[in-house]
Structure formats: C-alpha cells, structure tokens
Design an enzyme around this catalytic site. Structure first.
Site, short mmCIF file in Angstrom:
data_model
loop_
_atom_site.label_atom_id
_atom_site.label_comp_id
_atom_site.label_asym_id
_atom_site.label_seq_id
_atom_site.Cartn_x
_atom_site.Cartn_y
_atom_site.Cartn_z
N GLU A 7 8.22 1.16 1.64
CA GLU A 7 6.72 1.62 0.74
C GLU A 7 6.74 1.19 -0.49
O GLU A 7 6.40 2.33 -1.92
CB GLU A 7 5.95 2.90 0.97
CG GLU A 7 6.50 4.17 1.01
CD GLU A 7 6.02 4.94 2.03
OE1 GLU A 7 4.82 4.81 2.74
OE2 GLU A 7 6.69 5.74 2.29
N HIS A 35 1.31 13.32 5.00
CA HIS A 35 -0.51 13.83 4.51
C HIS A 35 -1.08 15.25 4.78
O HIS A 35 -2.27 15.46 4.19
CB HIS A 35 -0.70 12.72 3.74
CG HIS A 35 -0.14 11.65 2.93
ND1 HIS A 35 0.41 11.85 1.50
CD2 HIS A 35 0.28 10.41 3.34
CE1 HIS A 35 1.17 11.10 1.24
NE2 HIS A 35 0.95 10.15 2.11
#
Length: 257
Positions: free
Chosen positions: A149, A45
């Site tokens: 995730e 990110h």
C-alpha cells in the site's frame, strides 16, 4: 484446523469477503448467511478489545465464514489474533522484505518463527489441542497476507513475496493513492492504476494469489477481471449505500414539523 479460503485459492478459485471495523457479531453472522467466504476484522482502523475480537471470530466460525484479522501496529497484535482463533492475518504497511520476514516470524511457531506457544486459548480449543499436531496445523493453515500500500512496497513486491510463509499479497489502493500524492483523485488516478496493474502482472508471473478492496459490486468485478482472486468489500460502506439507495428508491415526500 482447516482454512477454506486458503484451500480455494490453492485450487485457483476466487473468494469474496467483507471488512468490518466495529464490534457487531450479529452483522458478522448476517454476512455469513449472505454467503460470503471470509470476514476481515479490522483491528488497524477499528476499535476492538481482545475479548471483542474473540467474539467476532466466534461469530464468523458459527456461520462458516473464515475469520481473518487486519492487525494493528502493536507487536503482539498477530499473536493475539491467532490465539483468538483467526485463520490468518492481513499485515498493514509491509514495505520491505524485512517487514515481511518479521510478519512471518510473529505468525509461525519455532523453528519457522517466534510465535509464543500455549494451549489454553481458543485457537487450541482451550487445551483440547496441543503439541506438534496443533503447532504444525496452525503453521500450515493460517494465512499471512502483507498489505502492499505504498510505492516503496510496490517497488519491493518481488522481494516481499519471495519470503517463505507469505501466502498472498493484498493491494491497499486507498493508502497507495495517498502515498503517491493523489489525495483527491484517489485509487482511480491513472498513475495509481498503472502501479496496480503492474502488481497484478507481477503476481500472475509468480503464480501468486493477490487480493484487494472494492467499494461495490462493480469494483469487485473489475478487480476479479484484473486478476484478483481475493476481494473484500467494506461492510459498513455497503450497508450505508444500500440504505441510501432504498431511501431514494422510495421516492417519498419527506415532511418536517
């Protein structure tokens, strides 16, 4: 080449670290001086050039922080992080055993994997280290950490963790909650927490270290109590919250022109 985090986890100790997604070597140094165990440089990110990634890793080394990188989806990301001197990689969106095998292949040298060998980079001290000694040490000491995730990853947890070369699992609770459809309730939704609890139980049954992310001290303590041995807070969120808390505590009267 040593990896203090890997050594601590092997003896049953708990470790605490920070995610950071901006180019800020000075903040990395501050985190080290604060006594944390590791830093996760977020190349998924965050926004880093390869040279910036190297400077962040160098800053971590200078203060005794174990530098790890959450890699991007670029196929070369694992190679680049390890050549810069990272002691391990966190690999996002590992949903199947095949994904886990691919991560190990990219991180390990032949015959264990397919990582390209070179000695002119920082990890090999620019040529001071070479040959079997360097290659074997790297394979032994780096950490390969798949992110669990998604619901698919949680369902495939045992097969993912059965892959030789995987060191531990990391539960990405935010992505997990979004993947399960709980965009508003987030990670604390009971259904998400049930999946998380099951993952801790499965990890304990396999005597496998497991980690996660925490928003604050209470979250970190809760994760450790649940069974996590590796917890990472988000450095910028902690800094923001601390600044807001201090501002509120000052109780000053804000005057505007």
């Amino acid at each position: 080449m040593k990896n203090a985090v890997k050594e601590k986890l092997a003896t049953g100790k708990q470790v605490l670290g920070c995610f950071i997604g901006i180019y800020a070597p000075n903040i990395v140094e501050i985190i080290g001086y604060a006594g944390y165990d590791f830093i996760v440089i977020d190349d998924e990110h965050g926004a880093f050039s390869h040279s910036e990634l190297e400077q962040m890793i160098r800053a971590a080394d200078s203060v005794g922080l174990v530098p790890l990188v959450r890699v991007s989806y670029d196929p070369s990301s694992i190679q680049k992080a390890l050549d810069r001197g990272a002691k391990g990689v966190q690999v996002p969106m590992v949903n199947t055993k095949a994904d886990a095998i691919q991560a190990v292949q990219r991180a390990k040298f032949p015959p264990k994997g397919t990582r390209g060998a070179a000695y002119s980079h920082r990890a090999a001290r620019f040529g001071k280290d070479s040959g079997a000694a360097f290659l074997n040490a790297s394979d032994d000491h780096i950490m390969i950490i798949p992110h669990i995730e998604t619901l698919e990853a949680a369902e495939n947890f045992e097969s993912i963790m059965s892959v030789e070369g995987i060191d531990m699992a990391f539960i990405g609770t935010t992505d997990l909650s979004v993947n399960m459809g709980y965009k508003e309730a987030g990670p604390m939704h009971p259904d998400v927490q049930k999946v998380v609890s099951d993952l801790y139980a499965k990890a304990a049954k396999k005597d496998m270290p497991i980690g996660t992310v925490a928003a604050n001290a209470e979250g970190a303590k809760r994760a450790f109590a649940q069974g996590a041995s590796y917890v990472s807070v988000v450095a910028l969120s902690v800094i923001l919250q601390s600044l807001e808390d201090l501002r509120h505590a000052c109780q000053y009267e804000e005057k505007r022109p």
